[in-house]
Enzyme design. Structure first.
Site, short mmCIF file in Angstrom:
data_model
loop_
_atom_site.label_atom_id
_atom_site.label_comp_id
_atom_site.label_asym_id
_atom_site.label_seq_id
_atom_site.Cartn_x
_atom_site.Cartn_y
_atom_site.Cartn_z
N HIS A 142 32.45 34.45 45.89
CA HIS A 142 32.80 34.86 44.52
C HIS A 142 33.15 33.65 43.67
CE1 HIS A 142 34.82 37.50 41.47
NE2 HIS A 142 35.54 36.41 41.32
N GLU A 143 34.03 32.78 44.17
CA GLU A 143 34.49 31.65 43.38
C GLU A 143 33.38 30.63 43.15
OE1 GLU A 143 37.21 31.74 41.83
OE2 GLU A 143 38.03 33.49 42.85
N HIS A 146 31.14 31.67 40.32
CA HIS A 146 31.64 31.36 38.98
C HIS A 146 31.19 29.97 38.54
CE1 HIS A 146 34.02 34.79 37.96
NE2 HIS A 146 34.92 34.64 38.91
N GLU A 207 33.20 38.67 36.29
CA GLU A 207 33.80 39.02 37.57
C GLU A 207 32.86 39.88 38.41
OE1 GLU A 207 36.70 37.95 38.99
OE2 GLU A 207 36.68 36.57 37.28
#
Length: 287
Positions: A142-143, A146, A207
């Site tokens: 997820h990070e 980004h 997100e």
């Protein structure tokens, strides 16, 4: 009052136009096909990421973990996620990044982040909620997404565009010779409208995009993507259901995230089943 209403309607139209301009951006996300407005270069983002990372590491209140029990699993998971990123639709970007991983000894902070340029930090407080290396892979996927998807630069660009719009509206209000109190009220209303109507949904979209691409990266790294659902179920339990209204939040609520992850799971599982599975080793316990 009629003038105020007309002005407010015009202003909201301009803010909506700003949002549409963001949707009609100059780049396209290779996974979702979403158009992105980006007003900074990758080199600029990487410089800002390196500066921010240096500040974090040099913060006297921040203590880097030297414990192999904490550092080695994080580095192991990060290495696999990075390798998956280099084989993904973000391969060109991932190979440009100068990757670096830091484990921050802070058992009270459930957090991790990846900055532009591939600068990753994991707080030991995330271990209980991630629980296993596969859970940590969902977090890091997820990070890392980004950073690779340039979400930070996109938010900056969207904010700049909205600020310009509000400045134009302020100048228009002054030129119209309207009542000062009404002008200030209109600007306050428009500012709130931009935040709730444009910027917050934009962040929620980021997100969700990071959740989606993140589990694909985790699966590509050999980690069971179903761990992402368990991760967010644990997060929901820890929050005690006290999350803010989704309408006024930059993040989807936990229930929304879980529903979305389950919807995307067949695609992630199809990738996972082509990879040698990685054991879901337990992360170390923290105080």
């Amino acid at each position: 009052m009629e003038k105020f209403t007309t002005f407010l309607q015009s202003g909201l139209a301009l803010v909506m136009a700003a949002g549409l301009a963001g949707l009609a951006g100059c780049e396209t996300n290779p996974y979702t096909g979403r158009s992105q407005l980006l007003m900074t270069s990758v080199d600029q983002e990487m410089q800002m990421g390196a500066q921010a990372y240096s500040q974090v590491k040099n913060d006297p209140k921040m203590h880097q973990s030297q414990d192999p029990r904490e550092v080695e699993p994080v580095r192991r998971v990060a290495a696999r996620i990075i390798e998956a990123a280099k084989q993904s639709k973000y391969a060109e970007m991932a190979n440009q990044f100068q990757w670096e991983v830091t484990v921050i000894k802070d058992d009270k902070t459930m957090n991790a982040f990846a900055l532009p340029g591939g600068k990753i930090a994991v707080y030991t407080g995330i271990f209980p909620v991630a629980k296993t290396e596969a859970g940590l892979a969902a977090v890091l996927g997820h990070e890392v997404t980004h950073a690779l998807a340039r979400h930070g630069a996109e938010r900056m660009s969207q904010g700049q565009l909205t600020n310009v719009t509000l400045q134009v509206l302020g100048a228009a209000a002054g030129a119209a010779g309207g009542n000062a109190m009404i002008g200030r009220g209109a600007m306050a209303a428009l500012g709130a409208g931009a935040q709730v109507g444009v910027l917050l949904p934009f962040s929620r979209k980021h997100e969700s995009e990071a959740d989606y691409i993140g589990i694909l990266l985790a699966a590509g790294a050999g980690y069971d993507p179903r761990e992402s659902v368990l991760l967010w179920e644990r997060m929901e339990q820890l929050s005690g259901g006290a999350s803010p209204s989704e309408f006024l939040s930059t993040h989807p609520n936990h229930e929304t995230r879980i529903i979305q992850l389950k919807k995307w799971m067949p695609e992630a599982m199809a990738i996972f089943q082509t990879k040698p599975p990685v054991p879901a080793a337990l992360l170390p316990t923290v105080q």
